[in-house]
Design a protein around this motif. Structure first.
Motif, short mmCIF file in Angstrom:
data_model
loop_
_atom_site.label_atom_id
_atom_site.label_comp_id
_atom_site.label_asym_id
_atom_site.label_seq_id
_atom_site.Cartn_x
_atom_site.Cartn_y
_atom_site.Cartn_z
N LEU A 37 -3.06 -19.01 -0.40
CA LEU A 37 -3.48 -18.34 0.48
C LEU A 37 -2.74 -17.07 0.91
O LEU A 37 -3.76 -15.63 1.20
CB LEU A 37 -3.65 -19.11 1.54
N PHE B 113 -2.28 -14.67 -1.63
CA PHE B 113 -3.29 -14.26 -2.42
C PHE B 113 -4.35 -13.64 -1.86
O PHE B 113 -4.91 -12.38 -1.87
CB PHE B 113 -3.05 -15.19 -4.16
N VAL B 114 -4.34 -14.95 -1.15
CA VAL B 114 -6.33 -14.19 -0.33
C VAL B 114 -5.45 -13.19 0.95
O VAL B 114 -6.57 -11.96 0.52
CB VAL B 114 -7.19 -15.18 0.66
N ILE C 128 -6.17 -9.37 -1.13
CA ILE C 128 -6.69 -9.33 -1.31
C ILE C 128 -7.24 -8.35 -0.47
O ILE C 128 -7.96 -6.90 0.15
CB ILE C 128 -8.40 -10.11 -1.78
N LEU C 129 -8.13 -9.02 0.61
CA LEU C 129 -8.11 -8.75 2.32
C LEU C 129 -7.12 -7.02 2.66
O LEU C 129 -7.47 -6.50 3.44
CB LEU C 129 -7.78 -10.17 3.53
N PHE D 169 -18.71 -12.81 -0.65
CA PHE D 169 -17.65 -12.92 0.63
C PHE D 169 -17.69 -14.36 1.68
O PHE D 169 -16.62 -15.09 1.03
CB PHE D 169 -17.42 -11.15 1.21
N ILE E 229 -13.11 -21.76 -0.40
CA ILE E 229 -12.30 -21.62 0.02
C ILE E 229 -12.00 -22.98 1.02
O ILE E 229 -11.35 -23.94 1.41
CB ILE E 229 -10.79 -20.43 0.60
N MET F 64 -11.30 -24.17 -5.28
CA MET F 64 -10.00 -23.42 -3.78
C MET F 64 -9.61 -21.97 -5.08
O MET F 64 -10.23 -20.81 -4.24
CB MET F 64 -8.92 -24.28 -3.33
N ILE G 180 -11.17 -18.15 -4.26
CA ILE G 180 -10.40 -17.04 -4.27
C ILE G 180 -10.70 -16.19 -5.29
O ILE G 180 -10.81 -14.83 -4.79
CB ILE G 180 -8.39 -17.79 -4.08
N LEU H 42 -13.63 -14.87 -4.35
CA LEU H 42 -13.08 -13.30 -3.38
C LEU H 42 -12.29 -12.14 -3.98
O LEU H 42 -13.24 -10.97 -2.85
CB LEU H 42 -11.85 -14.01 -1.98
N SER H 43 -11.71 -11.90 -5.08
CA SER H 43 -11.29 -11.05 -5.47
C SER H 43 -12.30 -10.34 -6.11
O SER H 43 -12.78 -8.97 -6.26
CB SER H 43 -9.92 -11.20 -6.23
N VAL I 161 -14.93 -7.64 -3.55
CA VAL I 161 -14.15 -6.10 -3.32
C VAL I 161 -14.63 -5.85 -4.29
O VAL I 161 -14.64 -6.11 -5.79
CB VAL I 161 -12.80 -6.32 -3.28
N MET J 295 -10.12 -4.43 -8.99
CA MET J 295 -8.65 -5.23 -8.62
C MET J 295 -7.52 -4.79 -10.04
O MET J 295 -7.85 -4.43 -10.71
CB MET J 295 -9.23 -6.44 -8.52
#
Lengths: 475, 216
Positions: A160, A162-163, A166-167, B123, B130, B153, B157, B160-161, B164, B168
């Motif tokens: 979490l 790590f989330v 990212i945010l 996103f 998650i 999960m 994640i 999610l990366s 973006v 990254m």
């Protein structure tokens, strides 16, 4: 020099793996602890020798955390010499224990020295990897349970976090950096909405590792089941490492001027930690679990002080140092009691004062220290925090803070005094006396030094220490 | 094309929520890994080739092959085939996870001005993945199911990366690798040890350490 502190344990690990000798294990751990401390001393005497790198730096913002780690590790390393001699395991297993201890300390050092959020995250994850084995070290049903909870809950927490990272990059817009100093410089341009959400994730993620309620469930089990020197390291240093990451991200929010929501989150978690401790500490039947709950309480106080800001920032640094010194001593003394009585049950330990006077003095001094009795350094920090609450006119919070602290003090003192003075059971007394030859001078000295430091600092806080504590927040 | 794979990834979570066979769960992880590999190879256009190669290969090898293979091994060792005692029945599982997924898709369709930096569908699906995984962890009874949901999960994640829009840093990718390492070695290792010690894989067995009664 900074690279040496991170590379040396790996070299030692390879060496220990090849040699597999009990004495060499201790030599490696003690040598690493001494070299570790030398880097801290060099920061004050010859900073040019440290040679900060692109990713690792020893600077004003992490020096306090580094020194605390060094001092606690040094004490644990010396305590570990007689402790590992008393272990009734084969050399291979003790070698694995020593290797994992070195990797654990190296990961914590990396987490503290990293000047990049991503890198700090990786090292914090590394601490989970190494310490999980150490918690599981005794290989019993209960250590498996504790280690499983630790790994599983912390892994989810770290994921979490790590989330959150990212945010945080989302909040940066066109920028793309995780370097702390660059984050502080450009924080004004960050999107406040995403920054707040990122902080929530990082707080919950790292808060899991730090042991803040309501995500603290792994902590009492893991601290109680780990070997005592590891419990000392877990409580006195690992929790600080996780807090450093939270503090660094919090500083980004301060620079971005959107700190109100983060303050509320920290305040809630801090008060909740105190509340959880006061409820559970009163009913606990295991003295190592009692110490673990006390760690949750102190992390709660640190979170609370962070949320208050102003003068409480200084208090939080004092509290962090004091808690680490005293709690390490407390856990090591708990290790002595476990060696003597062979039980973690509070009711099984009675008349400690008759069995071992030195341990009983250390036990009571640690208790008084952690309960913030003057001249303990924690008295100053808790006094300053209460003062800041009154200055900010948060009277209800101040009352709640002092009320919960009183309950915790009563619950802990009740247990400690019962263990010291209660009725003497002859059979138990004789059994405990038979274990006394296991004790040696090095099982008392490290705690005595740590406690002396904590009480002397309560009477006199040197100027240079005050300065570096102030710089930790500003730097 | 890329969005199609992302939505397909979201649907795999529905399958994970509604089936009780652990072998099917592991198969779903493998499919997720392959879908992530496809999404990953399409997502980056302005990145140096070696970075794309590292990311795509890492995703394909670790997420689609190594982790499922490892989990299958653990499954064979522990002889636990089904997780039948979940707290909520499959029907309600399907409804709740569909609602979460729908919420994620809506987040992708409704454009919020402040999320211009990210691919909205990616996103939304990542967030719902998650959430569904975290929820599944809370309702499942077998330890191995918990590990599988944890890896799902991690996949969320990772997605999610990828959502973006900017690249990254490499560090973050190493971080993902380390997470995977934890999932395989530590969780896998402990699963075997727990099975050896408790002769069963129920989470309920891991509740011996208590505050109110001493049993240590």
């Amino acid at each position: 020099m900074i690279n040496l502190v991170l590379i040396l344990p790996i070299i030692f690990c390879v060496f220990l793996f090849l040699v597999k000798n009990k004495t060499t294990n201790n030599i490696a751990i003690v040598s690493y602890s001494i070299i570790h401390s030398i880097l801290g001393i060099l920061y004050f005497l010859k900073p040019e020798l440290i040679k900060n790198t692109q990713y690792f730096a020893l600077n004003s913002s992490n020096i306090v955390f580094y020194i605390v780690l060094s001092v606690v590790f040094l004490a644990v390393a010396f305590y570990n010499i007689p402790y590992s001699k008393n272990m009734e395991f084969d050399e291979k297993r003790i070698m694995r224990y020593s290797i994992m201890t070195l990797i654990f300390v190296m990961s914590m050092t990396g987490g503290i020295l990293a000047n990049n959020l991503g890198l700090a995250w990786i090292f914090i994850e590394g601490t989970t990897l190494a310490s999980a084995y150490l918690i599981y070290f005794n290989k019993t049903k209960h250590t498996i349970e504790a280690a499983w909870k630790y790994v599983f809950i912390c892994s989810i927490g770290i994921a979490l976090a790590f989330v959150g990272i990212i945010l945080l990059t989302v909040s940066q817009g066109n920028m793309n950096t995780l370097n702390y100093s660059e984050l502080y410089q450009c924080a004004k341009n960050f999107n406040h909405f995403w920054l707040n959400i990122a902080f929530v994730f990082i707080l919950f993620g790292m808060g899991t590792k730090m042991g803040l309620a309501p995500v603290h469930f792994w902590l009492p089990d893991a601290h109680a089941q780990a070997p005592s020197p590891i419990s000392a390291l877990l409580s006195a240093t690992l929790l600080n490492c996780a807090f450093l990451v939270i503090l660094n991200v919090y500083k980004v929010l301060i620079c971005a001027d959107c700190v109100s929501f983060a303050k509320l989150m920290l305040l809630t978690m801090g008060v909740l930690s105190l509340f959880v401790t006061s409820v559970f500490l009163y009913h606990t039947t295991n003295y190592k679990r009692m110490l673990a709950y006390s760690s949750i309480e102190n992390m709660g106080i640190i979170a609370l002080a962070t949320s208050l800001g102003g003068g409480a920032y200084f208090a939080l640094m004092i509290h962090l140092i004091g808690h680490s010194l005293i709690k390490a001593s407390y856990f090591l003394t708990a290790g002595n009691i476990l060696e003597i009585f062979q039980s973690k049950k509070i009711k099984s330990v009675r008349a400690l004062g008759h069995v071992d006077k030195k341990t009983s003095w250390l036990w009571i001094a640690s208790c008084l220290g952690i309960c913030a009795f003057p001249p303990s350094i924690l008295f100053i920090s808790e006094f300053l925090i209460a003062k800041e609450m009154i200055l900010q006119k948060k009277y209800v919070l101040c009352f709640l803070f002092l009320f919960l602290l009183t309950i915790i003090l009563f619950a802990m003192a009740r247990v400690v005094f019962a263990m010291l003075f209660d009725d003497k059971n002859e059979e138990r007394f004789e059994r405990a006396k038979r274990n006394m030859p296991k004790m040696s001078g090095l099982m008392y000295l490290p705690q005595a030094v740590l406690l002396t430091l904590a009480f002397v600092l309560g009477l006199y806080l040197p100027k240079f220490l005050q300065e570096i504590m102030r710089n930790t927040i500003v730097g | 094309m890329e969005n199609g794979f992302i939505i397909l990834f979201g649907f795999t979570m529905l399958y994970l929520a509604t089936t009780s066979r652990l072998k099917a769960h592991i198969g779903t992880l493998s499919v997720q890994g392959f879908l992530l590999f496809l999404i990953c190879s399409l997502a980056f256009k302005h990145t140096p080739w070696y970075m794309i190669l590292f990311l795509t290969l890492e995703t394909l090898v670790v997420k689609a092959i190594v982790i499922p293979m490892f989990l299958n091994k653990v499954l064979k060792k522990t002889h636990s085939n089904r997780d039948t005692d979940a707290n909520i029945t499959h029907f309600y599982c399907l409804i709740i996870s569909s609602l979460i997924l729908f919420g994620g898709l809506m987040l992708g369709v409704v454009k919020i001005p402040s999320i211009s930096m990210i691919n909205p569908i990616c996103f939304g699906i990542a967030l719902s993945t998650i959430l569904i995984s975290l929820w599944l962890i809370t309702i499942k009874h077998k330890i191995l199911s918990n590990v599988i949901d944890f890896i799902a999960m991690e996949n969320g994640i990772f997605l999610l990366s990828l959502s973006v829009a900017k690249e990254m840093p490499l560090l973050v990718n190493i971080g993902v690798l380390l997470d995977v390492f934890i999932a395989i070695y530590i969780l896998g290792l402990f699963v075997s040890q727990i099975n050896k010690e408790f002769c069963d894989m129920e989470v309920a067995h891991l509740s011996d350490l208590k505050d109110y009664e001493y049993n240590d």
